[in-house]
Design a protein around this motif. Structure first.
Motif, PDB file in Angstrom:
ATOM      1  N   LEU A  64       5.299  20.695 -17.392  1.00 40.75           N
ATOM      2  CA  LEU A  64       4.880  21.667 -18.410  1.00 40.75           C
ATOM      3  C   LEU A  64       5.432  23.046 -18.068  1.00 40.75           C
ATOM      4  CD1 LEU A  64       2.876  21.971 -20.885  1.00 40.75           C
ATOM      5  CD2 LEU A  64       1.140  22.628 -19.228  1.00 40.75           C
ATOM      6  N   ASP A  65       5.868  23.783 -19.087  1.00 42.61           N
ATOM      7  CA  ASP A  65       6.277  25.177 -18.903  1.00 42.61           C
ATOM      8  C   ASP A  65       5.045  26.061 -19.075  1.00 42.61           C
ATOM      9  OD1 ASP A  65       7.210  27.736 -18.960  1.00 42.61           O
ATOM     10  OD2 ASP A  65       8.817  27.363 -20.406  1.00 42.61           O
ATOM     11  N   LEU A  66       4.558  26.600 -17.971  1.00 44.13           N
ATOM     12  CA  LEU A  66       3.315  27.385 -18.013  1.00 44.13           C
ATOM     13  C   LEU A  66       3.533  28.807 -18.524  1.00 44.13           C
ATOM     14  CD1 LEU A  66       1.755  26.052 -14.707  1.00 44.13           C
ATOM     15  CD2 LEU A  66       0.820  25.748 -17.007  1.00 44.13           C
ATOM     16  N   ALA A  89       2.234  29.178  -9.779  1.00 38.69           N
ATOM     17  CA  ALA A  89       3.578  29.218 -10.396  1.00 38.69           C
ATOM     18  C   ALA A  89       3.943  30.650 -10.770  1.00 38.69           C
ATOM     19  CB  ALA A  89       3.613  28.327 -11.634  1.00 38.69           C
ATOM     20  N   GLY A  90       5.068  31.096 -10.251  1.00 35.47           N
ATOM     21  CA  GLY A  90       5.519  32.454 -10.550  1.00 35.47           C
ATOM     22  C   GLY A  90       6.992  32.566 -10.225  1.00 35.47           C
ATOM     23  N   ALA A  91       7.699  33.403 -10.967  1.00 32.42           N
ATOM     24  CA  ALA A  91       9.137  33.576 -10.716  1.00 32.42           C
ATOM     25  C   ALA A  91       9.547  34.962 -11.218  1.00 32.42           C
ATOM     26  CB  ALA A  91       9.921  32.473 -11.410  1.00 32.42           C
ATOM     27  N   LEU A 111       4.519  34.026 -17.331  1.00 35.99           N
ATOM     28  CA  LEU A 111       4.184  32.999 -16.340  1.00 35.99           C
ATOM     29  C   LEU A 111       3.238  33.543 -15.275  1.00 35.99           C
ATOM     30  CD1 LEU A 111       4.664  30.155 -15.136  1.00 35.99           C
ATOM     31  CD2 LEU A 111       6.589  31.132 -13.881  1.00 35.99           C
ATOM     32  N   LYS A 112       3.659  34.580 -14.573  1.00 34.03           N
ATOM     33  CA  LYS A 112       2.903  34.978 -13.382  1.00 34.03           C
ATOM     34  C   LYS A 112       1.634  35.756 -13.712  1.00 34.03           C
ATOM     35  CE  LYS A 112       2.126  35.939  -8.924  1.00 34.03           C
ATOM     36  NZ  LYS A 112       2.732  35.922  -7.635  1.00 34.03           N
ATOM     37  N   LEU A 113       1.669  36.576 -14.757  1.00 40.95           N
ATOM     38  CA  LEU A 113       0.448  37.337 -15.062  1.00 40.95           C
ATOM     39  C   LEU A 113      -0.402  36.615 -16.120  1.00 40.95           C
ATOM     40  CD1 LEU A 113      -1.350  39.778 -14.705  1.00 40.95           C
ATOM     41  CD2 LEU A 113       0.165  41.080 -16.175  1.00 40.95           C
TER      42      LEU A 113
END
Ligand SMILES: NC(=O)c1ccc[n+]([C@@H]2O[C@H](COP(=O)([O-])OP(=O)(O)OC[C@H]3O[C@@H](n4cnc5c(N)ncnc54)[C@H](OP(=O)(O)O)[C@@H]3O)[C@@H](O)[C@H]2O)c1
Length: 258
Positions: A64-66, A89-91, A111-113
């Motif tokens: 899944l793309d979070l 998950a973070g990038a 994604l990260k926040l």
């Protein structure tokens, strides 16, 4: 020491690589049942095989793309409630304010926040209804020790620290603990890419990146297992009074003379 985590369902976002995979493996070592989420089916399959063959526990995977809209709801619909959620998950790209234009900045924060916020909203409600649960947020030292060349990550991490403190300060009323962990540079694929970029900018040669890590506390980066073991301990009932706190894991670098 029995961490009393046997049979617990643990959802680890970004669980196919790096810190997330180390976290999932550390739970599996305690007899917990990890569920790995990321985008790449091949890496998920590798992570699952490693965990199942090493620890003899069942490991589920979700591709899944979070960072996509409604992904938190989609994940909950697929997996249901869990005992422990680890947001990892973070990038977020490195770079200064001039380097990162608004569209890239917003994409990274999806994604990260917002990924962490949206998953916490969905799972906190389910955990509070159940009267128990743990949410651990893997954030990052840059939120506590800001620096201009990682400004997009600095700002997201500072927000996630405040988010963790605020949410974790009241979740205990419904039996849920929320804590955060701030890793400093930790050996992972992502960090190697960032270190190579730094070496290119500072030393003019990306292959010299290990020279940068020798100046860190203990002469090295943090190991993913060190972050993983702390995460697992913080989520154990043995650590049952921890909520609304964010732990810095930087070897004291934040206070060291330059
Ligand atoms: N390593 C460090 O030095 C360090 C320091 C401080 C904080 N952190 C934080 O720790 C976390 C993990 O970092 P890491 O270094 O272990 O990173 P990593 O090795 O690059 O792993 C990132 C994980 O997230 C997944 N992921 C990336 N984009 C995703 C998306 N859109 N949807 C779902 N999954 C996605 C990746 O799998 P796919 O790409 O296949 O989706 C992978 O499983 C991050 O939040 C990072 O900011 C890391």
């Amino acid at each position: 020491m029995d961490l009393q985590l046997k049979g617990k369902k643990v959802l680890v976002t970004g669980g196919s690589k790096g810190i997330g995979l180390a976290v999932a493996a550390a739970y599996a070592a305690e007899g917990a049942l990890p569920i790995l989420v990321s985008r790449d089916a091949a890496n998920l399959a590798k992570g699952k095989a490693l965990i199942e063959s090493t620890y003899n526990v069942a490991c589920q995977t979700v591709e899944l793309d979070l960072g996509a809209p409604q992904s938190a709801e989609a994940l909950f619909a697929k997996v249901g409630n869990v005992d422990i959620l680890i947001n990892n998950a973070g990038a977020i790209p490195g770079g200064t304010l001039a380097d990162i234009q608004e569209d890239r900045w917003r994409q990274a924060w999806e994604l990260k926040l917002f990924g962490y916020i949206n998953l916490t909203r969905v799972y906190l409600a389910a955990m509070e209804k159940q009267g128990s649960g743990i949410i651990g947020n893997i954030i990052g030292m840059a939120g506590a020790a800001p620096r201009a060349e990682y400004i997009c990550g600095v700002t997201a991490n500072a927000a996630l620290m405040a988010f963790t403190q605020g949410v974790g300060a009241t979740s205990h009323k419904h039996g849920v603990r929320v804590f955060g962990i701030n890793p400093s540079p930790t050996r992972s694929d992502r960090m190697e890419v960032m270190m190579k970029n730094n070496a290119k900018n500072k030393l003019g040669d990306e292959s010299r990146w290990t020279e940068l890590t020798s100046k860190l506390p203990f002469g090295r980066m943090t190991e993913p297992d060190e972050i993983a073991n702390l995460t697992v301990f913080c989520s154990s009932p043995l650590c049952g009074y921890l909520s609304g706190s964010v732990i810095n894991v930087d070897g004291g670098q934040m206070f060291a003379p330059v």
